[in-house]
Write a protein that holds these residues in place. Structure first.
Motif, PDB file in Angstrom:
ATOM      1  N   LEU A 177       0.677  -1.218   0.022  1.00 61.39           N
ATOM      2  CA  LEU A 177      -0.036  -0.018  -0.059  1.00 61.39           C
ATOM      3  C   LEU A 177       0.951   1.231  -0.087  1.00 61.39           C
ATOM      4  O   LEU A 177       0.639   2.222  -0.735  1.00 61.39           O
ATOM      5  CB  LEU A 177      -0.996   0.063   1.396  1.00 61.39           C
ATOM      6  N   ALA A 178       1.950   1.308   0.853  1.00 67.95           N
ATOM      7  CA  ALA A 178       2.958   2.325   0.807  1.00 67.95           C
ATOM      8  C   ALA A 178       3.600   2.641  -0.578  1.00 67.95           C
ATOM      9  O   ALA A 178       3.710   3.770  -0.720  1.00 67.95           O
ATOM     10  CB  ALA A 178       3.942   2.136   2.007  1.00 67.95           C
ATOM     11  N   ASN A 179       3.828   1.702  -1.513  1.00 64.98           N
ATOM     12  CA  ASN A 179       4.249   1.731  -2.688  1.00 64.98           C
ATOM     13  C   ASN A 179       3.369   2.704  -3.491  1.00 64.98           C
ATOM     14  O   ASN A 179       3.932   3.730  -4.269  1.00 64.98           O
ATOM     15  CB  ASN A 179       4.553   0.515  -3.373  1.00 64.98           C
ATOM     16  N   LEU A 180       1.885   2.374  -3.395  1.00 65.50           N
ATOM     17  CA  LEU A 180       0.976   3.211  -4.125  1.00 65.50           C
ATOM     18  C   LEU A 180       0.887   4.602  -3.498  1.00 65.50           C
ATOM     19  O   LEU A 180       0.593   5.509  -4.389  1.00 65.50           O
ATOM     20  CB  LEU A 180      -0.425   2.486  -4.356  1.00 65.50           C
ATOM     21  N   VAL A 272      -5.471  -0.431 -14.180  1.00 63.73           N
ATOM     22  CA  VAL A 272      -6.446  -0.849 -12.974  1.00 63.73           C
ATOM     23  C   VAL A 272      -6.716   0.302 -12.199  1.00 63.73           C
ATOM     24  O   VAL A 272      -6.020   1.219 -11.854  1.00 63.73           O
ATOM     25  CB  VAL A 272      -5.895  -2.290 -12.444  1.00 63.73           C
ATOM     26  N   THR A 273      -7.696  -0.015 -11.167  1.00 62.04           N
ATOM     27  CA  THR A 273      -8.082   0.670 -10.215  1.00 62.04           C
ATOM     28  C   THR A 273      -7.460   0.314  -8.694  1.00 62.04           C
ATOM     29  O   THR A 273      -7.688  -0.712  -8.310  1.00 62.04           O
ATOM     30  CB  THR A 273      -9.727   0.938  -9.968  1.00 62.04           C
ATOM     31  N   PRO A 274      -6.804   1.121  -8.118  1.00 61.91           N
ATOM     32  CA  PRO A 274      -6.329   0.798  -6.812  1.00 61.91           C
ATOM     33  C   PRO A 274      -7.336   0.697  -5.686  1.00 61.91           C
ATOM     34  O   PRO A 274      -8.637   1.267  -5.960  1.00 61.91           O
ATOM     35  CB  PRO A 274      -5.190   1.831  -6.393  1.00 61.91           C
ATOM     36  N   ALA A 275      -7.215   0.084  -4.657  1.00 56.37           N
ATOM     37  CA  ALA A 275      -7.953   0.210  -3.426  1.00 56.37           C
ATOM     38  C   ALA A 275      -8.239   1.571  -2.849  1.00 56.37           C
ATOM     39  O   ALA A 275      -7.369   2.410  -3.175  1.00 56.37           O
ATOM     40  CB  ALA A 275      -7.360  -0.663  -2.436  1.00 56.37           C
ATOM     41  N   PRO A 276      -9.303   1.980  -2.393  1.00 53.55           N
ATOM     42  CA  PRO A 276      -9.729   3.362  -2.050  1.00 53.55           C
ATOM     43  C   PRO A 276      -8.507   3.835  -1.074  1.00 53.55           C
ATOM     44  O   PRO A 276      -8.228   4.990  -1.155  1.00 53.55           O
ATOM     45  CB  PRO A 276     -11.111   3.082  -1.311  1.00 53.55           C
ATOM     46  N   GLN A 277      -8.033   3.118  -0.104  1.00 60.34           N
ATOM     47  CA  GLN A 277      -7.258   3.437   0.842  1.00 60.34           C
ATOM     48  C   GLN A 277      -5.816   4.200   0.098  1.00 60.34           C
ATOM     49  O   GLN A 277      -5.003   4.954   0.718  1.00 60.34           O
ATOM     50  CB  GLN A 277      -6.875   2.712   2.021  1.00 60.34           C
ATOM     51  N   ALA A 278      -5.638   3.428  -1.150  1.00 67.85           N
ATOM     52  CA  ALA A 278      -4.418   3.871  -1.668  1.00 67.85           C
ATOM     53  C   ALA A 278      -4.469   5.417  -2.432  1.00 67.85           C
ATOM     54  O   ALA A 278      -3.390   6.034  -2.787  1.00 67.85           O
ATOM     55  CB  ALA A 278      -3.904   3.034  -2.773  1.00 67.85           C
ATOM     56  N   SER A 279      -5.715   5.860  -2.515  1.00 69.54           N
ATOM     57  CA  SER A 279      -6.082   7.080  -3.207  1.00 69.54           C
ATOM     58  C   SER A 279      -6.334   8.215  -2.163  1.00 69.54           C
ATOM     59  O   SER A 279      -6.810   9.072  -2.695  1.00 69.54           O
ATOM     60  CB  SER A 279      -7.271   7.214  -4.319  1.00 69.54           C
ATOM     61  N   ASP A 280      -6.093   7.926  -1.099  1.00 68.15           N
ATOM     62  CA  ASP A 280      -6.235   8.961   0.166  1.00 68.15           C
ATOM     63  C   ASP A 280      -5.094   9.938   0.333  1.00 68.15           C
ATOM     64  O   ASP A 280      -4.074   9.604   0.727  1.00 68.15           O
ATOM     65  CB  ASP A 280      -6.501   8.544   1.429  1.00 68.15           C
ATOM     66  N   PRO A 281      -5.319  11.269  -0.193  1.00 71.57           N
ATOM     67  CA  PRO A 281      -4.230  12.018  -0.329  1.00 71.57           C
ATOM     68  C   PRO A 281      -3.932  12.503   0.982  1.00 71.57           C
ATOM     69  O   PRO A 281      -2.373  12.718   1.468  1.00 71.57           O
ATOM     70  CB  PRO A 281      -4.679  13.575  -0.748  1.00 71.57           C
ATOM     71  N   ALA A 282      -4.523  12.459   2.101  1.00 67.19           N
ATOM     72  CA  ALA A 282      -3.991  12.797   3.356  1.00 67.19           C
ATOM     73  C   ALA A 282      -3.157  11.640   3.936  1.00 67.19           C
ATOM     74  O   ALA A 282      -2.099  12.081   4.741  1.00 67.19           O
ATOM     75  CB  ALA A 282      -5.229  13.023   4.361  1.00 67.19           C
ATOM     76  N   THR A 283      -3.722  10.706   3.729  1.00 68.78           N
ATOM     77  CA  THR A 283      -2.718   9.439   4.270  1.00 68.78           C
ATOM     78  C   THR A 283      -1.264   9.640   3.496  1.00 68.78           C
ATOM     79  O   THR A 283      -0.319   9.240   4.038  1.00 68.78           O
ATOM     80  CB  THR A 283      -3.443   8.088   4.136  1.00 68.78           C
ATOM     81  N   ALA A 284      -1.402   9.752   2.279  1.00 66.69           N
ATOM     82  CA  ALA A 284      -0.187   9.995   1.636  1.00 66.69           C
ATOM     83  C   ALA A 284       0.837  10.896   1.647  1.00 66.69           C
ATOM     84  O   ALA A 284       2.009  10.726   1.993  1.00 66.69           O
ATOM     85  CB  ALA A 284      -0.556   9.899  -0.020  1.00 66.69           C
ATOM     86  N   ARG A 285       0.059  12.159   2.340  1.00 64.82           N
ATOM     87  CA  ARG A 285       0.877  13.242   2.864  1.00 64.82           C
ATOM     88  C   ARG A 285       1.724  13.071   3.938  1.00 64.82           C
ATOM     89  O   ARG A 285       2.908  13.182   4.242  1.00 64.82           O
ATOM     90  CB  ARG A 285       0.014  14.496   2.753  1.00 64.82           C
TER      91      ARG A 285
END
Length: 303
Positions: A177-180, A272-285
């Motif tokens: 998940l961190a990779n994405l 392909v579409t990633p899981a929703p948690q991979a597209s969360d900008p707040a978590t990514a930041r």
């Protein structure tokens, strides 16, 4: 994209590629195809003995002698810094491929939980340190290899070192998940600063490789081996999403590619579409900030 194969890749003469974990599995298959298409390829390997065997094999099978073996241990920030300091050419393609899966609880030389440290933090640091070399190339790409396992991942910010509880598969899922999250956040920052560099992700589906070699659970290995033989595809087929992300002209930054067959287990590469948690900008930041703090590596001009 529908009929993409290794034969679809154009001539890559003049392209400089770095492939992590290129001594076996998907990394070897990826490096083999890039070299066959004329790219100059750096094999970034921890095990130089196996790396030398891979280098000989690639040179022999492709006729391309411009294949260089370089030591890189993603579990050591010192090694990552040394590798980046020795980069003497622009980097057109950085393939963040190396990884470990469901290992017993271990730590890197810097004290990070092994899977998070190798699969994510090592590649985060490598990408940031190679950013000047990537910017020297006219149209560089960073392709980071994730996994279907990211779907079960969550980032345990309160226990990244796994000191409270260690579950091998949960920690593997977290690292993928961190990779994405890293890929998508990197692309957002590149776009915000008008950079030409692209950040893209890929996953191989189920591919028959040696990724499970770090496990020490014989029964689990037997079950996994049977499962992969039944549903898995070859390493060459598993490398196709990575190769598509790295070379296809229509690829855009922030995209994710995997096999197009049922369940994304096998087949030709598709978006392909990633899981929703991979597209969360707040978590990514937050992950970006934590990764910067842990590694001490900053992405110049992208903060």
């Amino acid at each position: 994209m529908e009929n993409f194969s290794a034969e679809s890749i154009p001539d890559l003469s003049g392209i400089n590629a770095v492939v992590t974990g290129a001594n076996s599995g998907l990394g070897l298959e990826t490096a083999m195809v890039l070299a066959a298409k004329g790219a100059r390829v750096d094999l970034a390997c921890r095990d130089l003995t196996r790396g030398a065997a891979a280098q000989d094999r690639i040179r022999s099978q492709t006729g391309n002698d411009d294949v260089r073996l370089r030591r890189l241990d993603l579990g050591s920030l010192e090694s990552v810094h040394r590798f980046a300091a020795g980069q003497d050419l622009p980097v057109d393609l950085l393939i963040n491929n190396a990884g470990v899966m469901a290992t017993p609880h271990r730590t890197t030389s810097d004290g990070f939980e092994l899977q998070f440290g190798v699969n994510h933090l090592g590649h985060f640091a490598l990408t940031g340190l190679l950013l000047p070399a990537l910017r020297q190339a006219p149209a560089a790409r960073v392709v980071t290899v994730s996994s279907l396992a990211h779907r079960g991942g969550r980032i345990d910010f309160e226990d990244l070192a796994a000191q409270r509880r260690y579950r091998p598969w949960s920690r593997y899922n977290q690292s993928k998940l961190a990779n994405l999250l890293f890929t998508f956040e990197l692309q957002r920052r590149l776009e915000a600063h008008g950079e030409r560099l692209l950040a893209v992700a890929a996953h191989p589906g189920f591919a028959n490789t040696n990724l499970t070699s770090g496990m020490n659970h014989p029964a689990t290995l037997d079950i996994l081996g049977s499962f992969f033989r039944l549903l898995g595809q070859s390493g060459a087929a598993g490398a196709l999403p990575t190769l598509y992300a790295a070379t296809a002209p229509e690829v855009l930054g922030g995209e994710f590619y995997g096999p197009g067959g049922p369940g994304q287990l096998r087949g030709r590469p598709v978006r392909v579409t990633p899981a929703p948690q991979a597209s969360d900008p707040a978590t990514a930041r937050r992950l970006w900030d934590v990764s910067t703090e842990l590694t001490g590596v900053r992405f110049a001009g992208l903060d």
